[in-house]
Design a protein around this motif. Structure first.
Motif, PDB file in Angstrom:
ATOM      1  N   ALA A   6      62.905  64.447  51.222  1.00 48.66           N
ATOM      2  CA  ALA A   6      61.748  64.894  50.315  1.00 48.66           C
ATOM      3  C   ALA A   6      61.918  63.705  49.156  1.00 48.66           C
ATOM      4  CB  ALA A   6      62.081  66.319  49.520  1.00 48.66           C
ATOM      5  N   GLN A   7      62.994  63.420  48.767  1.00 50.19           N
ATOM      6  CA  GLN A   7      63.126  62.268  47.717  1.00 50.19           C
ATOM      7  C   GLN A   7      62.274  60.819  48.424  1.00 50.19           C
ATOM      8  OE1 GLN A   7      66.898  61.693  45.534  1.00 50.19           O
ATOM      9  NE2 GLN A   7      67.382  63.560  46.730  1.00 50.19           N
ATOM     10  N   VAL A   8      62.751  60.757  49.666  1.00 52.43           N
ATOM     11  CA  VAL A   8      62.130  59.458  50.170  1.00 52.43           C
ATOM     12  C   VAL A   8      60.624  59.519  50.498  1.00 52.43           C
ATOM     13  CG1 VAL A   8      62.046  58.105  52.424  1.00 52.43           C
ATOM     14  CG2 VAL A   8      64.443  58.879  51.357  1.00 52.43           C
ATOM     15  N   THR A   9      60.337  60.788  50.773  1.00 59.05           N
ATOM     16  CA  THR A   9      58.692  61.026  50.996  1.00 59.05           C
ATOM     17  C   THR A   9      58.117  60.687  49.865  1.00 59.05           C
ATOM     18  OG1 THR A   9      59.256  62.669  52.767  1.00 59.05           O
ATOM     19  CG2 THR A   9      56.979  62.680  51.687  1.00 59.05           C
ATOM     20  N   GLN A  10      58.647  61.028  48.595  1.00 62.22           N
ATOM     21  CA  GLN A  10      58.068  61.124  47.266  1.00 62.22           C
ATOM     22  C   GLN A  10      57.928  59.566  47.128  1.00 62.22           C
ATOM     23  OE1 GLN A  10      59.989  62.480  43.830  1.00 62.22           O
ATOM     24  NE2 GLN A  10      58.292  63.644  43.427  1.00 62.22           N
ATOM     25  N   TYR A  11      58.882  58.859  47.218  1.00 61.60           N
ATOM     26  CA  TYR A  11      58.873  57.465  46.829  1.00 61.60           C
ATOM     27  C   TYR A  11      57.721  56.679  47.917  1.00 61.60           C
ATOM     28  CZ  TYR A  11      60.393  52.375  46.982  1.00 61.60           C
ATOM     29  OH  TYR A  11      60.424  51.230  47.029  1.00 61.60           O
ATOM     30  N   LEU A  12      57.733  56.964  49.469  1.00 64.55           N
ATOM     31  CA  LEU A  12      56.812  56.387  50.183  1.00 64.55           C
ATOM     32  C   LEU A  12      55.362  56.750  49.754  1.00 64.55           C
ATOM     33  CD1 LEU A  12      58.591  56.798  53.556  1.00 64.55           C
ATOM     34  CD2 LEU A  12      58.389  54.876  52.225  1.00 64.55           C
ATOM     35  N   VAL A  13      55.138  57.880  49.244  1.00 72.58           N
ATOM     36  CA  VAL A  13      53.696  58.406  48.777  1.00 72.58           C
ATOM     37  C   VAL A  13      53.333  57.390  47.552  1.00 72.58           C
ATOM     38  CG1 VAL A  13      52.581  60.317  47.719  1.00 72.58           C
ATOM     39  CG2 VAL A  13      53.836  60.594  49.764  1.00 72.58           C
ATOM     40  N   ARG A  14      54.403  57.268  46.693  1.00 74.69           N
ATOM     41  CA  ARG A  14      54.142  56.351  45.644  1.00 74.69           C
ATOM     42  C   ARG A  14      53.892  55.113  45.808  1.00 74.69           C
ATOM     43  NH1 ARG A  14      59.026  58.832  42.266  1.00 74.69           N
ATOM     44  NH2 ARG A  14      58.020  60.216  41.073  1.00 74.69           N
ATOM     45  N   GLN A  15      54.267  54.664  46.983  1.00 74.46           N
ATOM     46  CA  GLN A  15      54.040  53.037  47.711  1.00 74.46           C
ATOM     47  C   GLN A  15      52.815  53.334  48.512  1.00 74.46           C
ATOM     48  OE1 GLN A  15      56.107  51.032  46.523  1.00 74.46           O
ATOM     49  NE2 GLN A  15      57.106  52.792  45.562  1.00 74.46           N
ATOM     50  N   GLU A  16      52.071  54.493  48.292  1.00 76.72           N
ATOM     51  CA  GLU A  16      50.791  54.505  49.300  1.00 76.72           C
ATOM     52  C   GLU A  16      50.796  54.579  50.691  1.00 76.72           C
ATOM     53  OE1 GLU A  16      47.734  51.986  47.434  1.00 76.72           O
ATOM     54  OE2 GLU A  16      48.108  53.057  45.414  1.00 76.72           O
ATOM     55  N   ILE A  17      51.947  55.198  51.124  1.00 77.35           N
ATOM     56  CA  ILE A  17      52.137  55.284  52.480  1.00 77.35           C
ATOM     57  C   ILE A  17      51.930  56.693  52.945  1.00 77.35           C
ATOM     58  CG2 ILE A  17      54.069  55.193  54.352  1.00 77.35           C
ATOM     59  CD1 ILE A  17      55.215  52.646  52.757  1.00 77.35           C
ATOM     60  N   ASP A  18      51.400  56.891  53.903  1.00 77.46           N
ATOM     61  CA  ASP A  18      51.102  58.337  54.387  1.00 77.46           C
ATOM     62  C   ASP A  18      52.244  58.985  55.100  1.00 77.46           C
ATOM     63  OD1 ASP A  18      49.984  60.627  55.325  1.00 77.46           O
ATOM     64  OD2 ASP A  18      48.946  59.797  56.980  1.00 77.46           O
ATOM     65  N   ALA A  19      53.105  59.639  54.110  1.00 79.75           N
ATOM     66  CA  ALA A  19      54.398  59.983  54.527  1.00 79.75           C
ATOM     67  C   ALA A  19      54.498  61.637  54.289  1.00 79.75           C
ATOM     68  CB  ALA A  19      55.505  59.396  53.730  1.00 79.75           C
ATOM     69  N   VAL A  20      55.139  62.323  55.356  1.00 77.96           N
ATOM     70  CA  VAL A  20      55.204  63.765  54.929  1.00 77.96           C
ATOM     71  C   VAL A  20      56.582  64.293  55.264  1.00 77.96           C
ATOM     72  CG1 VAL A  20      52.811  64.494  55.559  1.00 77.96           C
ATOM     73  CG2 VAL A  20      54.666  64.410  57.296  1.00 77.96           C
ATOM     74  N   ASN A  21      57.220  65.145  54.488  1.00 79.77           N
ATOM     75  CA  ASN A  21      58.504  65.565  54.597  1.00 79.77           C
ATOM     76  C   ASN A  21      58.750  66.713  55.815  1.00 79.77           C
ATOM     77  OD1 ASN A  21      61.287  65.964  53.802  1.00 79.77           O
ATOM     78  ND2 ASN A  21      60.731  67.590  52.792  1.00 79.77           N
ATOM     79  N   ILE A  22      59.583  66.394  56.569  1.00 76.57           N
ATOM     80  CA  ILE A  22      59.578  67.562  57.878  1.00 76.57           C
ATOM     81  C   ILE A  22      60.498  68.793  57.017  1.00 76.57           C
ATOM     82  CG2 ILE A  22      60.618  68.228  59.836  1.00 76.57           C
ATOM     83  CD1 ILE A  22      60.223  65.286  60.763  1.00 76.57           C
ATOM     84  N   ASP A  23      59.932  69.838  56.870  1.00 79.87           N
ATOM     85  CA  ASP A  23      60.394  71.089  56.091  1.00 79.87           C
ATOM     86  C   ASP A  23      61.621  71.508  56.926  1.00 79.87           C
ATOM     87  OD1 ASP A  23      58.911  71.497  53.902  1.00 79.87           O
ATOM     88  OD2 ASP A  23      57.467  72.940  55.081  1.00 79.87           O
ATOM     89  N   GLY A  24      62.690  71.620  56.443  1.00 78.64           N
ATOM     90  CA  GLY A  24      64.144  72.106  56.935  1.00 78.64           C
ATOM     91  C   GLY A  24      64.918  71.157  57.827  1.00 78.64           C
ATOM     92  N   GLY A  25      64.232  69.824  57.888  1.00 78.37           N
ATOM     93  CA  GLY A  25      65.104  68.731  58.441  1.00 78.37           C
ATOM     94  C   GLY A  25      65.484  69.046  60.072  1.00 78.37           C
ATOM     95  N   MET A  26      66.364  68.395  60.460  1.00 79.86           N
ATOM     96  CA  MET A  26      67.066  68.377  61.773  1.00 79.86           C
ATOM     97  C   MET A  26      67.464  70.054  62.026  1.00 79.86           C
ATOM     98  SD  MET A  26      66.779  65.751  63.587  1.00 79.86           S
ATOM     99  CE  MET A  26      67.945  66.027  64.881  1.00 79.86           C
ATOM    100  N   GLN A  27      67.843  70.627  60.998  1.00 81.75           N
ATOM    101  CA  GLN A  27      68.336  71.981  61.244  1.00 81.75           C
ATOM    102  C   GLN A  27      67.084  72.860  61.910  1.00 81.75           C
ATOM    103  OE1 GLN A  27      70.271  73.752  57.651  1.00 81.75           O
ATOM    104  NE2 GLN A  27      72.419  73.295  58.793  1.00 81.75           N
ATOM    105  N   ALA A  28      66.027  72.625  61.024  1.00 89.10           N
ATOM    106  CA  ALA A  28      64.775  73.317  61.601  1.00 89.10           C
ATOM    107  C   ALA A  28      64.233  72.601  62.915  1.00 89.10           C
ATOM    108  CB  ALA A  28      63.575  73.198  60.520  1.00 89.10           C
ATOM    109  N   TRP A  29      64.411  71.364  63.049  1.00 89.39           N
ATOM    110  CA  TRP A  29      63.995  70.858  64.251  1.00 89.39           C
ATOM    111  C   TRP A  29      64.583  71.134  65.527  1.00 89.39           C
ATOM    112  CZ3 TRP A  29      60.512  66.441  65.289  1.00 89.39           C
ATOM    113  CH2 TRP A  29      60.472  66.160  66.457  1.00 89.39           C
ATOM    114  N   ASP A  30      66.077  71.538  65.418  1.00 90.40           N
ATOM    115  CA  ASP A  30      66.994  72.160  66.440  1.00 90.40           C
ATOM    116  C   ASP A  30      66.571  73.534  66.740  1.00 90.40           C
ATOM    117  OD1 ASP A  30      69.194  72.278  68.328  1.00 90.40           O
ATOM    118  OD2 ASP A  30      70.581  72.809  66.300  1.00 90.40           O
ATOM    119  N   GLY A  31      66.336  74.297  65.579  1.00 87.60           N
ATOM    120  CA  GLY A  31      65.866  75.626  65.423  1.00 87.60           C
ATOM    121  C   GLY A  31      64.625  75.942  66.338  1.00 87.60           C
TER     122      GLY A  31
END
Length: 115
Positions: free
Chosen positions: A74-99
């Motif tokens: 979320a912190q990195v996504t916020q930084y990238l959005v400020r740099q005008e990069i189309d970035a989205v945070n993956i909710d729940g991260g790798m735990q959600a990915w695995d789940g």
């Protein structure tokens, strides 16, 4: 500058061809990661930002940012959005990915898991 709510997406909704940026630390990455993801640990992110911009030059579309549960990404996504990069945070991260039953790999061929 108000950026509004942080853009995010469910792990199950990340397209198979999506460009994933993994900001977890080396030991977390080694345990299991998304095949084809770019790995830049959050602790090295500012110093290695050029690697991301180089990779983005070859990509079309958005960056899906991943960590273990979603806080660092979320912190990195916020930084990238400020740099005008189309970035989205993956909710729940790798735990959600695995789940969600999404595939994970390791560099040494051992069974992948979320650390």
């Amino acid at each position: 500058m108000n950026l509004g709510p942080l853009p995010s997406v469910a792990a199950a909704a990340v397209p198979a061809e999506g460009f994933v940026l993994d900001v977890r630390e080396d030991d977390e990455w080694a345990a299991g990661h998304v095949e084809g993801a770019l790995h830049i640990p959050m602790s090295d992110f500012v110093a290695r930002y050029g690697e991301l911009t180089e990779a983005l030059a070859e990509q079309d579309g958005r960056v899906y940012v991943m960590c273990r549960v979603g806080g660092r990404s979320a912190q990195v996504t916020q930084y990238l959005v400020r740099q005008e990069i189309d970035a989205v945070n993956i909710d729940g991260g790798m735990q959600a990915w695995d789940g969600a039953g999404r595939p994970m790999v390791t560099d040494n061929g051992s069974p992948a898991f979320v650390l």
